[in-house]
Design a protein around this motif. Structure first.
Motif, PDB file in Angstrom:
ATOM      1  N   PRO A   4      50.356  35.511  36.278  1.00 15.19           N
ATOM      2  CA  PRO A   4      49.296  37.001  36.137  1.00 15.19           C
ATOM      3  C   PRO A   4      50.113  37.663  35.176  1.00 15.19           C
ATOM      4  O   PRO A   4      51.335  37.388  34.377  1.00 15.19           O
ATOM      5  CB  PRO A   4      50.355  37.521  37.434  1.00 15.19           C
ATOM      6  N   LEU A   5      48.557  38.251  34.806  1.00 16.24           N
ATOM      7  CA  LEU A   5      48.956  39.829  34.209  1.00 16.24           C
ATOM      8  C   LEU A   5      50.032  40.672  34.969  1.00 16.24           C
ATOM      9  O   LEU A   5      49.872  40.853  35.749  1.00 16.24           O
ATOM     10  CB  LEU A   5      47.833  40.254  33.661  1.00 16.24           C
ATOM     11  N   PRO A   6      50.765  41.396  34.196  1.00 17.57           N
ATOM     12  CA  PRO A   6      51.491  42.242  34.245  1.00 17.57           C
ATOM     13  C   PRO A   6      50.977  43.433  35.179  1.00 17.57           C
ATOM     14  O   PRO A   6      49.347  44.340  34.487  1.00 17.57           O
ATOM     15  CB  PRO A   6      51.932  42.449  32.608  1.00 17.57           C
ATOM     16  N   ALA A   7      51.352  44.135  35.980  1.00 20.42           N
ATOM     17  CA  ALA A   7      50.796  45.088  36.841  1.00 20.42           C
ATOM     18  C   ALA A   7      51.081  45.873  36.071  1.00 20.42           C
ATOM     19  O   ALA A   7      52.120  46.523  35.916  1.00 20.42           O
ATOM     20  CB  ALA A   7      51.164  45.001  37.910  1.00 20.42           C
ATOM     21  N   VAL A   8      50.584  46.964  35.529  1.00 18.61           N
ATOM     22  CA  VAL A   8      49.978  48.626  34.774  1.00 18.61           C
ATOM     23  C   VAL A   8      49.314  49.028  36.011  1.00 18.61           C
ATOM     24  O   VAL A   8      47.997  48.939  35.784  1.00 18.61           O
ATOM     25  CB  VAL A   8      49.796  48.018  33.661  1.00 18.61           C
ATOM     26  N   SER A   9      49.242  50.024  35.975  1.00 18.75           N
ATOM     27  CA  SER A   9      48.424  51.947  36.880  1.00 18.75           C
ATOM     28  C   SER A   9      49.561  52.504  36.406  1.00 18.75           C
ATOM     29  O   SER A   9      50.624  53.376  35.979  1.00 18.75           O
ATOM     30  CB  SER A   9      49.352  51.371  38.163  1.00 18.75           C
ATOM     31  N   LEU A  10      48.287  53.366  35.491  1.00 23.38           N
ATOM     32  CA  LEU A  10      48.432  54.622  34.417  1.00 23.38           C
ATOM     33  C   LEU A  10      47.827  56.275  35.559  1.00 23.38           C
ATOM     34  O   LEU A  10      48.181  57.169  35.096  1.00 23.38           O
ATOM     35  CB  LEU A  10      47.913  55.006  32.840  1.00 23.38           C
ATOM     36  N   ASP A  65      36.008  40.674  30.643  1.00 23.48           N
ATOM     37  CA  ASP A  65      36.416  41.532  32.614  1.00 23.48           C
ATOM     38  C   ASP A  65      37.771  41.201  33.020  1.00 23.48           C
ATOM     39  O   ASP A  65      37.788  41.553  34.036  1.00 23.48           O
ATOM     40  CB  ASP A  65      35.363  39.782  33.192  1.00 23.48           C
ATOM     41  N   GLU A  66      38.511  41.207  31.781  1.00 15.69           N
ATOM     42  CA  GLU A  66      40.636  42.309  32.361  1.00 15.69           C
ATOM     43  C   GLU A  66      40.719  43.034  32.107  1.00 15.69           C
ATOM     44  O   GLU A  66      41.807  43.417  33.027  1.00 15.69           O
ATOM     45  CB  GLU A  66      41.131  40.699  32.326  1.00 15.69           C
ATOM     46  N   VAL A  67      39.787  43.778  31.511  1.00 10.67           N
ATOM     47  CA  VAL A  67      40.067  44.835  31.200  1.00 10.67           C
ATOM     48  C   VAL A  67      40.107  45.921  31.999  1.00 10.67           C
ATOM     49  O   VAL A  67      39.314  46.277  32.724  1.00 10.67           O
ATOM     50  CB  VAL A  67      39.516  45.363  29.893  1.00 10.67           C
TER      51      VAL A  67
END
Length: 256
Positions: A4-10, A65-67
């Protein structure tokens, strides 16, 4: 198994102005994917953070579409990553963008795409012709840059800057299209017009019939007319909220 993509939340961790720019740029990536203008993990859209020489660009290895607003990467003009992002960028891809951001203070957003239509028209001896209303929106502010191979040579930057000049549209011969704007919305709508103009031209030329070009007096006056509906509060900024609503309908996950 695909990792999975790394989970990032800003969200809530950056300024309101930075977050809004992240949302706008992520939406633009999703819209480019929706219209089929993307090129797997390649090509870029960049935007300058207000009041800084820092820029947002897509993480290398993600499809458009993942950005998301949070996984956009913050860099300086040299492409150095400025935050603790787990992602990298494509330095070669950012060369074109950094060249333009370096000399165009008004180019807060730069969109560079490899669509078949823009590559095809850029590679024709006559380039973009005055064959449709859409071409009228691009031609008065259009220039060309000759192909020099992959954009990895810093010496090319000066020629790229000179070729674009103060124009807002650029066709890169054998390569693709590029637009700039004071906002993400302005750059996107200019790319929409350029893309549509190229598509229509190829349809006309492919018909084998004699084409009717727009008369020169009309060409001379239409740029001023176009400013009424294609710039400022009545142009890109009027259309962009509608495009944002479209992005939300397609997948609200871009704003995470």
């Amino acid at each position: 198994m695909i990792p999975p993509l790394p989970a990032v939340s800003l969200k809530g961790r950056v300024s309101d102005s930075e977050w809004q720019l992240r949302v706008d740029l992520a939406a633009c990536y999703r819209l480019v994917a929706h219209y089929g203008w993307d090129d797997t993990i390649y090509t870029h859209l960049s935007a300058r953070l207000p009041g800084t020489d820092h820029y947002l660009v897509n993480a290398f290895g993600l499809t458009f579409d993942e950005v998301t607003a949070s996984n956009l990467v913050k860099v300086d003009l040299k492409g150095t990553i400025l935050d603790n992002s787990p992602f990298q960028i494509n330095p070669a891809g950012f060369t074109i963008h950094s060249a333009i951001h370096e000399v165009r203070d008004d180019a807060h957003c730069v969109i560079h795409l490899h669509t078949p239509a823009t590559i095809a028209v850029a590679s024709l001896a006559g380039g973009l012709r005055p064959l449709s209303q859409y071409s009228m929106f691009s031609l008065p502010s259009l220039s060309y840059h000759q192909y020099e191979g992959l954009a990895v040579n810093d010496e090319e930057k000066a020629r790229l800057q000179s070729d674009l000049g103060q124009n807002n549209h650029l066709l890169l011969v054998n390569h693709g299209g590029l637009t700039v704007g004071e906002t993400v919305g302005d750059a996107f709508m200019r790319m929409f017009d350029l893309q549509r103009a190229c598509e229509i031209q190829l349809l006309i030329q492919g018909s084998g019939q004699k084409a009717i070009e727009v008369a020169q007096p009309v060409q001379d006056g239409i740029y001023q007319q176009a400013k009424v509906v294609h710039s400022g509060s009545t142009g890109g900024q009027k259309a962009w909220p509608a495009m944002l609503r479209k992005a939300w309908r397609l997948d609200p996950g871009f704003a995470e």
